[in-house]
Design an enzyme around this catalytic site. Structure first.
Site, PDB file in Angstrom:
ATOM      1  N   TYR A 114       0.834  -1.201   0.000  1.00 52.43           N
ATOM      2  CA  TYR A 114       0.000   0.000   0.000  1.00 52.43           C
ATOM      3  C   TYR A 114       0.870   1.253   0.000  1.00 52.43           C
ATOM      4  O   TYR A 114       2.046   1.207   0.361  1.00 52.43           O
ATOM      5  CB  TYR A 114      -0.914   0.022   1.235  1.00 52.43           C
ATOM      6  CG  TYR A 114      -2.054  -0.958   1.184  1.00 52.43           C
ATOM      7  CD1 TYR A 114      -3.182  -0.701   0.414  1.00 52.43           C
ATOM      8  CD2 TYR A 114      -1.998  -2.140   1.923  1.00 52.43           C
ATOM      9  CE1 TYR A 114      -4.237  -1.604   0.383  1.00 52.43           C
ATOM     10  CE2 TYR A 114      -3.047  -3.051   1.893  1.00 52.43           C
ATOM     11  CZ  TYR A 114      -4.163  -2.776   1.118  1.00 52.43           C
ATOM     12  OH  TYR A 114      -5.195  -3.674   1.081  1.00 52.43           O
ATOM     13  N   MET A 119       2.343  -3.891   4.154  1.00 51.26           N
ATOM     14  CA  MET A 119       2.617  -5.031   3.282  1.00 51.26           C
ATOM     15  C   MET A 119       1.451  -6.000   3.296  1.00 51.26           C
ATOM     16  O   MET A 119       0.921  -6.333   4.359  1.00 51.26           O
ATOM     17  CB  MET A 119       3.863  -5.763   3.790  1.00 51.26           C
ATOM     18  CG  MET A 119       4.349  -6.864   2.897  1.00 51.26           C
ATOM     19  SD  MET A 119       5.410  -6.196   1.613  1.00 51.26           S
ATOM     20  CE  MET A 119       5.426  -7.544   0.448  1.00 51.26           C
ATOM     21  N   CYS A 120       1.047  -6.443   2.122  1.00 48.01           N
ATOM     22  CA  CYS A 120      -0.031  -7.433   2.016  1.00 48.01           C
ATOM     23  C   CYS A 120       0.581  -8.808   1.793  1.00 48.01           C
ATOM     24  O   CYS A 120       1.048  -9.112   0.706  1.00 48.01           O
ATOM     25  CB  CYS A 120      -0.946  -7.095   0.845  1.00 48.01           C
ATOM     26  SG  CYS A 120      -1.941  -5.658   1.133  1.00 48.01           S
ATOM     27  N   ILE A 121       0.566  -9.626   2.816  1.00 53.14           N
ATOM     28  CA  ILE A 121       1.161 -10.950   2.713  1.00 53.14           C
ATOM     29  C   ILE A 121       0.454 -11.884   3.686  1.00 53.14           C
ATOM     30  O   ILE A 121       0.204 -11.531   4.838  1.00 53.14           O
ATOM     31  CB  ILE A 121       2.679 -10.877   2.989  1.00 53.14           C
ATOM     32  CG1 ILE A 121       3.335 -12.240   2.859  1.00 53.14           C
ATOM     33  CG2 ILE A 121       2.963 -10.257   4.343  1.00 53.14           C
ATOM     34  CD1 ILE A 121       4.853 -12.171   2.894  1.00 53.14           C
TER      35      ILE A 121
END
Length: 216
Positions: A114, A119-121
């Site tokens: 973003y 963090m997208c995980i």
């Protein structure tokens, strides 16, 4: 003689987690766990040490294990090769029952990060969380066997191999898909600027830079 009520139940893990105070001190078990992780990271494989460095905040005499600075130092054919990227990892009181959070301090232009650095995980997501922009197999969601190393190594993979099927940054995702050459230029430009800023303003980043130089 006292007899426990037949209806009384023992506390479950879910109950313990709900009582977790994000801003409170680490539980003794969490403190021991993170101290042990720090020691293991010091003797990590040489190849892994070239990819990242992780440090709890504070001096040796006054460690703050709730907040860690993570410095990514990718090499090879990575778009970030030779640059330093900084993220901050924050741990809940009940770690590892609950996952830490991670946010990049360095400005990033990446399909799975973003604009605010989050963090997208999947490895940082709990089972109860449902975020369609999270990258990774749902089966890989957080479990207490995960640790700083497994988190960071998962992020290294994503940094080098973005997933545009569930983007967090739509603009980066579209550019990566439709204009890869422009995407590469933009990522390299931002990484260079952020690296230069870190080396000017962050003493620990300068130490990391010296380590990078010594290992090359």
């Amino acid at each position: 003689m006292f007899k426990p009520s037949a209806h009384r139940r023992l506390p479950r893990e879910d109950d313990i987690i709900q009582e977790d105070d994000e801003d409170g001190p680490l539980w003794p078990s969490a403190l021991r766990r993170l101290s042990n992780e720090e020691e293991r990271l010091k003797i990590a494989d040489g190849d892994e040490r070239k990819l990242f460095s992780a440090y709890p905040r504070g001096s040796m005499e006054n460690r703050d294990y709730k907040v860690w600075d993570i410095y990514f130092t990718l090499g090879g054919d990575s778009l970030y090769a030779g640059r330093i990227l900084k993220a901050v990892m924050k741990f809940p009181s009940s770690y590892p029952l609950r996952p830490p959070t991670l946010k990049f301090v360095s400005k990033m232009f990446h399909p799975n990060i973003y604009e605010d650095g989050k963090m997208c995980i999947s490895i940082l997501e709990e089972d109860k969380q449902q975020d369609s922009s999270v990258f990774g197999d749902p089966k890989d969601k957080w479990t207490p066997v995960q640790n700083i190393r497994t988190i960071v190594m998962s992020i290294v993979v994503i940094l080098n191999s973005p997933n545009i099927s569930s983007p967090a940054n739509v603009d980066a995702s579209v550019m990566y898909r439709d204009n890869p050459e422009e995407y590469i230029k933009e990522v390299i430009r931002i990484a260079r600027e952020e690296d230069e800023k870190l080396r000017r303003t962050d003493p620990q980043a300068r130490e990391v830079a010296l380590q990078m130089k010594a290992e090359n």
